[in-house]
Design an enzyme around this catalytic site. Sequence first.
Site, short mmCIF file in Angstrom:
data_model
loop_
_atom_site.label_atom_id
_atom_site.label_comp_id
_atom_site.label_asym_id
_atom_site.label_seq_id
_atom_site.Cartn_x
_atom_site.Cartn_y
_atom_site.Cartn_z
N CYS A 14 6.10 -13.62 -4.91
CA CYS A 14 6.21 -14.39 -3.66
C CYS A 14 4.91 -15.17 -3.49
O CYS A 14 4.20 -15.43 -4.47
CB CYS A 14 6.51 -13.47 -2.47
SG CYS A 14 5.22 -12.25 -2.11
N ASN A 17 1.96 -11.87 -2.03
CA ASN A 17 2.03 -10.54 -2.64
C ASN A 17 1.61 -9.42 -1.67
O ASN A 17 1.09 -8.38 -2.08
CB ASN A 17 1.21 -10.45 -3.94
CG ASN A 17 1.47 -9.21 -4.79
OD1 ASN A 17 0.58 -8.72 -5.48
ND2 ASN A 17 2.68 -8.68 -4.75
N CYS A 19 3.85 -9.10 1.41
CA CYS A 19 5.04 -8.84 2.25
C CYS A 19 6.30 -8.67 1.40
O CYS A 19 6.80 -7.55 1.23
CB CYS A 19 5.26 -9.98 3.25
SG CYS A 19 3.91 -10.18 4.43
N ARG A 20 6.82 -9.78 0.86
CA ARG A 20 8.14 -9.73 0.22
C ARG A 20 8.14 -9.09 -1.16
O ARG A 20 8.97 -8.23 -1.46
CB ARG A 20 8.74 -11.14 0.14
CG ARG A 20 9.08 -11.72 1.49
CD ARG A 20 9.38 -13.19 1.38
NE ARG A 20 8.17 -13.94 1.04
CZ ARG A 20 8.12 -15.22 0.71
NH1 ARG A 20 9.25 -15.91 0.64
NH2 ARG A 20 6.98 -15.83 0.44
N SER A 21 7.25 -9.55 -2.06
CA SER A 21 7.33 -9.04 -3.43
C SER A 21 6.94 -7.56 -3.55
O SER A 21 7.53 -6.86 -4.38
CB SER A 21 6.55 -9.91 -4.43
OG SER A 21 5.18 -9.98 -4.12
N ASP A 129 10.29 -15.84 4.30
CA ASP A 129 8.95 -15.29 4.48
C ASP A 129 8.82 -14.69 5.89
O ASP A 129 8.91 -15.41 6.88
CB ASP A 129 7.93 -16.42 4.30
CG ASP A 129 6.51 -15.91 4.22
OD1 ASP A 129 6.28 -14.74 4.60
OD2 ASP A 129 5.63 -16.67 3.79
P1 4NP Z 1 4.49 -13.00 1.23
O1 4NP Z 1 4.05 -13.43 2.72
O2 4NP Z 1 4.49 -14.26 0.39
O3 4NP Z 1 5.87 -12.46 1.43
O4 4NP Z 1 3.48 -11.96 0.78
C1 4NP Z 1 2.87 -14.13 2.97
C2 4NP Z 1 1.68 -13.46 3.10
C3 4NP Z 1 0.52 -14.13 3.37
C4 4NP Z 1 0.56 -15.51 3.51
C5 4NP Z 1 1.75 -16.19 3.36
C6 4NP Z 1 2.91 -15.51 3.10
N1 4NP Z 1 -0.63 -16.23 3.82
O5 4NP Z 1 -0.56 -17.44 4.02
O6 4NP Z 1 -1.72 -15.62 3.86
#
Ligand code: 4NP
Length: 157
Positions: A14, A17, A19-21, A129
């Site tokens: 994702c 790294n 939240c989703r992955s 997201d």
């Molecule tokens: P992820 O979510 O891609 O599912 O881990 C996010 C976590 C952090 C950020 C964006 C999306 N960020 O911009 O810091």
Amino acid sequence: MNDHPSPPAVLFVCLGNICRSPLAEASFRAEAERAGLEVEVDSAGTGDWHIGHAPDRRALATAKRHGIDISGYRGRQVEAEDFRRFSHIFALDPQNLRDLLAIAPPDGTAELDLLLNVVPGREGQAVKDPYYGTDEGFETTWDDVTAAARALVERLG
Ligand code: 4NP
């Protein structure tokens, strides 16, 4: 020709790294174990903001609600070696897939795909997201990655 090492090695990617992955990794590990499927599993982000960080506290809580402790997971950024080391790399959303295609080395052997392409009726869709949303968004993420994990275990088993 299948020149991939066996067992299959699956990487979920994702943006951050955190939240989703990590939830995709946790759910797929659990489903594979339940099915007795031997796999190598990891997750990574296309971005570099959360290298070395634990998962988001809402992702930690979501995994815990489903009986899984992911407090030991740490964020890392996807790297060229991943495209040679893993047999399958799944992007959590279409932008993640575009970013992966842009950095894939010419000698990469991994099959790249969008994660929800493995779920009938969800082809082309993003695992949205949840980072800027509410806690409920993380439960939706869990449902999505678990539907994919079950379909993937069927496919690889
Ligand atoms: P992820 O979510 O891609 O599912 O881990 C996010 C976590 C952090 C950020 C964006 C999306 N960020 O911009 O810091």
